[in-house]
Design an enzyme around this catalytic site. Structure first.
Site, PDB file in Angstrom:
ATOM      1  N   GLY A 135       0.802  -1.214   0.000  1.00 17.21           N
ATOM      2  CA  GLY A 135       0.000   0.000   0.000  1.00 17.21           C
ATOM      3  C   GLY A 135       0.836   1.265   0.000  1.00 17.21           C
ATOM      4  O   GLY A 135       2.024   1.248  -0.273  1.00 17.21           O
ATOM      5  N   LEU A 168       0.517   3.599  -2.191  1.00 19.75           N
ATOM      6  CA  LEU A 168       0.983   3.441  -3.568  1.00 19.75           C
ATOM      7  C   LEU A 168       1.527   4.744  -4.146  1.00 19.75           C
ATOM      8  O   LEU A 168       0.996   5.820  -3.897  1.00 19.75           O
ATOM      9  CB  LEU A 168      -0.166   2.930  -4.450  1.00 19.75           C
ATOM     10  N   HIS A 169       2.586   4.611  -4.930  1.00 15.58           N
ATOM     11  CA  HIS A 169       3.199   5.762  -5.606  1.00 15.58           C
ATOM     12  C   HIS A 169       3.420   5.392  -7.080  1.00 15.58           C
ATOM     13  O   HIS A 169       3.001   4.302  -7.521  1.00 15.58           O
ATOM     14  CB  HIS A 169       4.503   6.161  -4.903  1.00 15.58           C
ATOM     15  N   GLY A 199       5.853   4.281  -8.631  1.00  8.03           N
ATOM     16  CA  GLY A 199       6.518   2.985  -8.839  1.00  8.03           C
ATOM     17  C   GLY A 199       5.476   1.870  -8.943  1.00  8.03           C
ATOM     18  O   GLY A 199       5.495   1.059  -9.880  1.00  8.03           O
ATOM     19  N   HIS A 200       4.546   1.854  -7.982  1.00 10.75           N
ATOM     20  CA  HIS A 200       3.472   0.845  -8.031  1.00 10.75           C
ATOM     21  C   HIS A 200       2.601   1.067  -9.270  1.00 10.75           C
ATOM     22  O   HIS A 200       2.175   0.111  -9.915  1.00 10.75           O
ATOM     23  CB  HIS A 200       2.574   0.949  -6.792  1.00 10.75           C
ATOM     24  N   GLN A 252       7.219  -9.779   7.764  1.00 18.48           N
ATOM     25  CA  GLN A 252       8.500  -9.392   7.166  1.00 18.48           C
ATOM     26  C   GLN A 252       9.186  -8.238   7.906  1.00 18.48           C
ATOM     27  O   GLN A 252      10.194  -7.731   7.444  1.00 18.48           O
ATOM     28  CB  GLN A 252       8.335  -9.102   5.673  1.00 18.48           C
ATOM     29  N   ASP A 304      13.554  -3.228  -5.348  1.00 18.73           N
ATOM     30  CA  ASP A 304      13.789  -4.319  -4.400  1.00 18.73           C
ATOM     31  C   ASP A 304      14.419  -5.472  -5.176  1.00 18.73           C
ATOM     32  O   ASP A 304      13.799  -6.526  -5.377  1.00 18.73           O
ATOM     33  CB  ASP A 304      12.470  -4.745  -3.759  1.00 18.73           C
TER      34      ASP A 304
HETATM   35  O1  PAF Z   1       7.638  -5.236  -1.966  1.00 23.15           O
HETATM   36  C1  PAF Z   1       6.695  -5.215  -1.137  1.00 23.15           C
HETATM   37  O2  PAF Z   1       5.944  -4.251  -1.040  1.00 23.15           O
HETATM   38  C2  PAF Z   1       6.478  -6.413  -0.232  1.00 23.15           C
HETATM   39  O3  PAF Z   1       7.688  -6.973   0.172  1.00 23.15           O
HETATM   40  C3  PAF Z   1       5.557  -7.477  -0.852  1.00 23.15           C
HETATM   41  C4  PAF Z   1       6.152  -8.108  -2.080  1.00 23.15           C
HETATM   42  C5  PAF Z   1       4.202  -6.866  -1.183  1.00 23.15           C
HETATM   43  C6  PAF Z   1       5.312  -8.596   0.175  1.00 23.15           C
HETATM   44  O4  PAF Z   1       4.733  -8.120   1.336  1.00 23.15           O
END
Ligand code: PAF
Length: 282
Positions: free
Chosen positions: A31, A33-34, A36-37, A61, A150
């Site tokens: 979430g 979101l920018h 990039g997304h 994570q 990433d």
């Molecule tokens: O890159 C991310 O935003 C997160 O690591 C992902 C892939 C949504 C998993 O939670």
């Protein structure tokens, strides 16, 4: 575009699309979101008949000392951006929908997760692999889209899909940057005005590395120490790591004799930012 909160709703919708012969692209996100997304959603929208975006800040994570609580969230903004870029369904589960009380199964990986971010974030990739596997099992997409910012995550996901015979094509998409070069990240919102200026040292130092490579330098230590000296000249910056690794195995290399990734994590004040380039993209 619909927003759903349960696994059952996702499954029923995707089953319906499949019965109509439609292909499904998937963009997993946490979430806030920018652009990039947005570029991942755009690419999925172009490649597939339907696009699903998950918005879930995955507790598994984050280490206890990390920013799970303060991680920025804005679902209304996310819905608007996702819809504008062609998303057909947002999956926004509550943590208890993804992790029931007796949850005890994990997807973990050795080797690729032991370098770079894996060193300072030891449980991170186990959390990523577990949630992405679960999301893949729920959405069952044809293709899934991940950003190259990433880069280690992208390599880990590709490797997991290969190791575990998941029938999903993984697409890596280019890093999207602000006009001044800072890689877009939800965590950029943590930076104050001075830190925002200092954060440019990441992309500037990477440019220095690219220049050296273009001029023919192949010795990784030489490139790394030049990059580090640019970062060290910025008082607000503290290096977590700067490394050059084999693009597929994420293991350190001595010389640029194969496709490689030059990656860094740098603290700007308290905010840990990552950035990188693939030698093949220079
Ligand atoms: O890159 C991310 O935003 C997160 O690591 C992902 C892939 C949504 C998993 O939670």
């Amino acid at each position: 575009m619909k927003t759903v909160k349960t696994i059952l709703e996702v499954r029923e919708q995707v089953k319906k699309w499949r019965s109509e012969g439609l292909t499904v692209g998937f963009v997993p996100t946490m979430g806030y979101l920018h652009e990039g997304h947005a570029s991942l959603i755009d690419t999925s929208h172009k490649d597939n008949d339907r696009t699903v975006v998950s918005v879930f800040v995955n507790p598994m994570q984050f280490s206890p000392n990390e920013d799970l609580e303060s991680y920025p969230r804005d679902l209304e903004h996310d819905k608007a951006l996702a819809e504008e870029h062609g998303c057909d369904m947002i999956f926004n589960p509550d943590p208890c929908e993804m992790y029931h009380e007796n949850f005890s199964s994990f997807v973990d990986m050795t080797v690729l997760t032991e370098e770079l971010c894996g060193l300072s974030r030891p449980i991170h990739f186990r959390g990523v692999c577990t949630i992405v596997s679960k999301l893949f099992n729920i959405v069952k997409p044809n293709k899934a889209y991940f950003g190259k910012k990433d880069a280690q995550q992208l390599a880990v996901i590709r490797h997991m899909v290969d190791d575990l015979n998941m029938d999903i094509e993984i697409i890596g998409c280019p890093i999207i940057r602000e006009n001044d070069g800072l890689a877009k990240s939800s965590r950029n919102t943590y930076l104050n005005a001075d830190e925002r200026k200092s954060a440019l040292v990441l992309s500037h130092s990477l440019e220095k590395g690219k220049e050296l490579i273009k001029s023919g330098v192949k010795d990784c230590q030489e490139i790394i120490s030049e990059i580090k000296s640019v970062i060290d000249s910025e008082p607000l910056a503290k290096i977590d790591y700067v490394k050059i690794v084999d693009e597929a195995t994420m293991q350190q290399i001595e010389s640029l004799d194969r496709p490689a990734l030059c990656a860094m994590a740098v603290y700007i004040g308290k905010t840990r930012l990552i950035d990188n380039f693939f030698t093949e993209d220079i």
